[in-house]
Design a protein around this motif. Structure first.
Motif, PDB file in Angstrom:
ATOM      1  N   PRO A  51       0.813  -1.228   0.000  1.00 34.29           N
ATOM      2  CA  PRO A  51       0.000   0.000   0.000  1.00 34.29           C
ATOM      3  C   PRO A  51       0.840   1.269   0.000  1.00 34.29           C
ATOM      4  O   PRO A  51       0.495   2.253  -0.662  1.00 34.29           O
ATOM      5  N   ALA A  81       0.659   3.570  -3.330  1.00 33.84           N
ATOM      6  CA  ALA A  81       0.162   4.941  -3.181  1.00 33.84           C
ATOM      7  C   ALA A  81       1.209   5.945  -3.636  1.00 33.84           C
ATOM      8  O   ALA A  81       0.889   6.955  -4.270  1.00 33.84           O
ATOM      9  N   GLY A 130       1.065  10.662   8.346  1.00 32.21           N
ATOM     10  CA  GLY A 130       1.208   9.207   8.311  1.00 32.21           C
ATOM     11  C   GLY A 130       2.089   8.684   9.430  1.00 32.21           C
ATOM     12  O   GLY A 130       1.780   7.664  10.062  1.00 32.21           O
ATOM     13  N   ARG A 149      -2.931  -5.196  10.855  1.00 31.88           N
ATOM     14  CA  ARG A 149      -2.382  -5.030   9.512  1.00 31.88           C
ATOM     15  C   ARG A 149      -3.252  -4.077   8.691  1.00 31.88           C
ATOM     16  O   ARG A 149      -2.725  -3.312   7.872  1.00 31.88           O
ATOM     17  N   LEU A 150      -4.568  -4.127   8.890  1.00 35.37           N
ATOM     18  CA  LEU A 150      -5.450  -3.247   8.148  1.00 35.37           C
ATOM     19  C   LEU A 150      -5.198  -1.793   8.516  1.00 35.37           C
ATOM     20  O   LEU A 150      -5.116  -0.922   7.625  1.00 35.37           O
ATOM     21  N   GLU A 151      -5.060  -1.506   9.814  1.00 31.15           N
ATOM     22  CA  GLU A 151      -4.757  -0.146  10.237  1.00 31.15           C
ATOM     23  C   GLU A 151      -3.435   0.315   9.642  1.00 31.15           C
ATOM     24  O   GLU A 151      -3.320   1.435   9.126  1.00 31.15           O
ATOM     25  N   ALA A 160      -2.003  -0.720   6.941  1.00 28.84           N
ATOM     26  CA  ALA A 160      -2.143  -0.520   5.496  1.00 28.84           C
ATOM     27  C   ALA A 160      -2.779   0.827   5.188  1.00 28.84           C
ATOM     28  O   ALA A 160      -2.345   1.545   4.282  1.00 28.84           O
ATOM     29  N   LEU A 161      -3.816   1.187   5.947  1.00 25.62           N
ATOM     30  CA  LEU A 161      -4.480   2.473   5.720  1.00 25.62           C
ATOM     31  C   LEU A 161      -3.533   3.638   5.998  1.00 25.62           C
ATOM     32  O   LEU A 161      -3.501   4.623   5.241  1.00 25.62           O
ATOM     33  N   PHE A 162      -2.762   3.511   7.059  1.00 31.63           N
ATOM     34  CA  PHE A 162      -1.813   4.574   7.401  1.00 31.63           C
ATOM     35  C   PHE A 162      -0.688   4.651   6.368  1.00 31.63           C
ATOM     36  O   PHE A 162      -0.173   5.729   6.077  1.00 31.63           O
ATOM     37  N   VAL A 196      -1.019   4.126   3.209  1.00 33.64           N
ATOM     38  CA  VAL A 196      -1.545   4.851   2.044  1.00 33.64           C
ATOM     39  C   VAL A 196      -1.361   6.352   2.238  1.00 33.64           C
ATOM     40  O   VAL A 196      -0.943   7.073   1.318  1.00 33.64           O
ATOM     41  N   VAL A 197      -1.639   6.836   3.449  1.00 37.66           N
ATOM     42  CA  VAL A 197      -1.469   8.259   3.745  1.00 37.66           C
ATOM     43  C   VAL A 197      -0.005   8.656   3.587  1.00 37.66           C
ATOM     44  O   VAL A 197       0.326   9.638   2.903  1.00 37.66           O
TER      45      VAL A 197
END
Length: 531
Positions: A320, A324, A356, A369-371, A373-375, A377-378
């Motif tokens: 990610p 990004a 980020g 891991r989801l958190e 991944a989102l961070f 991307v930022v």
């Protein structure tokens, strides 16, 4: 630059190349960049096997360190030499050196020979990366660079993903030596394309290189990077070794400044630091890379020890961030090409990087891991708007005859930022573990569980009992909180630095094709030419 015999008016480069030749030359440069980037990532999975077969575990770090030091120290000389002698022959020489010493590294029978060959390979790598980037500026004017820089970012993305996977494949199915041999066929392709399609470029035969200045600068860079690498790890900060290196660095800096003031063709003209664009871009590149290393070094540690990912999976889980970054680089480049404006991108980018990093600090020992991944991307979206845009800004600000010097300087500050970043964040991480490991493990710390051991091989912790793994994960998560919380304001400082960037109109095809005025002092009188 000499004009090509092909005069297709559609050719977007200032060299007058037609579309076909431009694309072929650009492909050659991307291929050269690819093997340079691949070599930095493929070694991670090969090093443990190399240590097992060649021995010399205590010297193993020098397989990487020697390469990095040699690449950084040689970068300024490559850049200046290309401005004086033309880039085509020099990039060919750098590729030959890189590929040749890659082959020799693969044949090494002892760790000592491997370190020596890696240092020589690093000299070639410094030339390959710097000259390829500068050659892109020769082919494509700044105003139109945006449509090409996405390809550059994608090249680094593919290398980042392919490196660890290929390294693991070679180690498991063939031999660690193929981590070096793989550079040979790719290098031959790059050489063939560049020999056939890259224009020869301008040569200033009356000028002579400032070898003394280059040697002093190389020594200064090595001293600084050794201080950052050894300080707080191999040696205490107040130890005679570190204090001695600091004294050497100060002496070399003084000697270098005096030499550059007197040299006819200084390897790093001091007057460039009076240019606000050059100074701001150099400082921003240093800070951005320093901030980047907090993420790329310690996110895999988080993914492996806190979320339980394997070494290979942790690399894939950083996709990610890389994806990004590639997407925003492409988008920013397209907008820059259409509007001619670029300052807004590093401003937004460094703000996003800081955000980020702050979000990373909230992951702690319970983040998923989801958190992450989102961070990522930022953070990645922000980083994608910084380095490539800054490179365009600095190349646009100098005269075409100094693009090699400016590109090398930017790459040098990026290398120093990475080295300093690893040192700073490594020290913070180690301090955190010294506090949290005894607390979480009630003073019963397993043998080999240290900050250095965890960073070098986090997957080895998986062999311990689940209870101990959980306690270590808690300690690591708490320690990483401090690392990212420190990195966030550092990136924010970069945001304030780029606010001072003076945006200059980007040169288009017509301006790039015309002779550019030479800044005062950029060419010294012949009688001052240094030996």
């Amino acid at each position: 630059m000499h004009a090509s015999t092909e005069t297709n008016s559609a050719g977007p480069g200032p060299s007058g190349l037609g579309d076909h030749r431009l694309r072929a030359a650009f492909a050659g440069l991307l291929t050269a960049m690819f093997i340079g980037a691949l070599d930095q990532t493929i070694m991670a999975t090969a090093l443990p096997t190399i240590a097992g077969q060649l021995g010399g575990l205590t010297e193993l770090s020098w397989v990487v360190t020697a390469y990095v030091l040699a690449a950084a120290a040689s970068t300024p000389l490559w850049g200046k030499a290309s401005d004086l002698l033309g880039r085509k022959r020099l990039i060919a020489g750098a590729l030959v050196a890189f590929v040749g010493f890659s082959m020799l590294s693969g044949t090494a029978s002892t760790i000592g020979w491997l370190v020596a060959f890696r240092a020589l390979q690093g000299i070639g790598a410094g030339g390959v990366m710097t000259l390829a980037t500068a050659s892109v500026a020769d082919l494509v004017p700044p105003r139109e660079r945006g449509r090409y820089q996405g390809y550059i970012q994608l090249t680094f993305l593919v290398a980042s993903l392919a490196g660890p996977l290929l390294g693991g494949l070679f180690v498991d199915q063939l031999s660690w030596r193929w981590a070096f041999y793989v550079n040979v066929p790719i290098g031959v392709v790059a050489l063939s394309l560049l020999a056939a399609y890259l224009p020869a470029g301008e040569q200033r035969r009356e000028a002579r290189l400032d070898y003394a200045g280059a040697a002093l600068l190389a020594g200064l860079v090595v001293a600084i990077m050794l201080i950052a690498t050894w300080g707080g790890s191999q040696y205490r900060w107040g130890s005679p070794a570190i204090l001695g290196l600091i004294a050497v660095a100060v002496a070399l800096l003084g000697a270098f400044v005096r030499r550059e003031q007197a040299a006819a063709e200084p390897v790093l003209p001091l007057r460039l630091f009076a240019d606000r664009v050059f100074t701001v871009v150099s400082a921003a590149a240093f800070v951005a890379t320093l901030s980047l290393f907090a993420a790329i070094v310690f996110l895999p540690v988080f993914l492996q020890l806190v979320t339980g990912a394997s070494a290979t999976l942790s690399g894939l889980l950083t996709l990610p961030l890389l994806g990004a970054s590639a997407l925003t680089t492409i988008a920013a480049g397209q907008i820059m090409t259409r509007t001619g404006r670029y300052k807004i991108f590093p401003v937004i980018g460094l703000a996003a990087m800081s955000t980020g990093l702050f979000l990373f600090s909230t992951l702690g020992a319970t983040g998923s891991r989801l958190e992450a991944a989102l961070f990522m991307v930022v953070f990645g979206a922000g980083f994608g708007m910084v380095t490539q845009i800054l490179m365009v800004a600095i190349q646009n600000a100098v005269t075409p005859r100094e693009i090699g010097t400016a590109t090398a300087s930017a790459n040098l500050f990026r290398a120093l930022g990475g080295s300093v970043g690893v040192a700073i964040y490594g020290a913070v991480f180690a301090a955190g573990l010294r506090h949290w490991l005894p607390f979480e493990l009630h003073g019963r710390i397993p043998r080999g569980v240290t900050a250095a051991g965890i960073q070098a091989a986090p997957d080895r912790i998986h062999a311990l009992t689940p209870t101990i793994q959980h306690a270590i994960a808690q300690a690591v998560g708490n320690s990483l909180h401090d690392v990212f919380l420190l990195a966030a304001p550092i990136a924010l400082a970069g945001f304030f630095i780029v606010l001072a960037l003076r945006e200059q109109p980007l040169r288009g095809r017509q301006q790039a094709a015309q002779p550019q005025p030479v800044k005062p002092d950029s060419v010294a009188p012949p009688k001052r030419i240094a030996a």
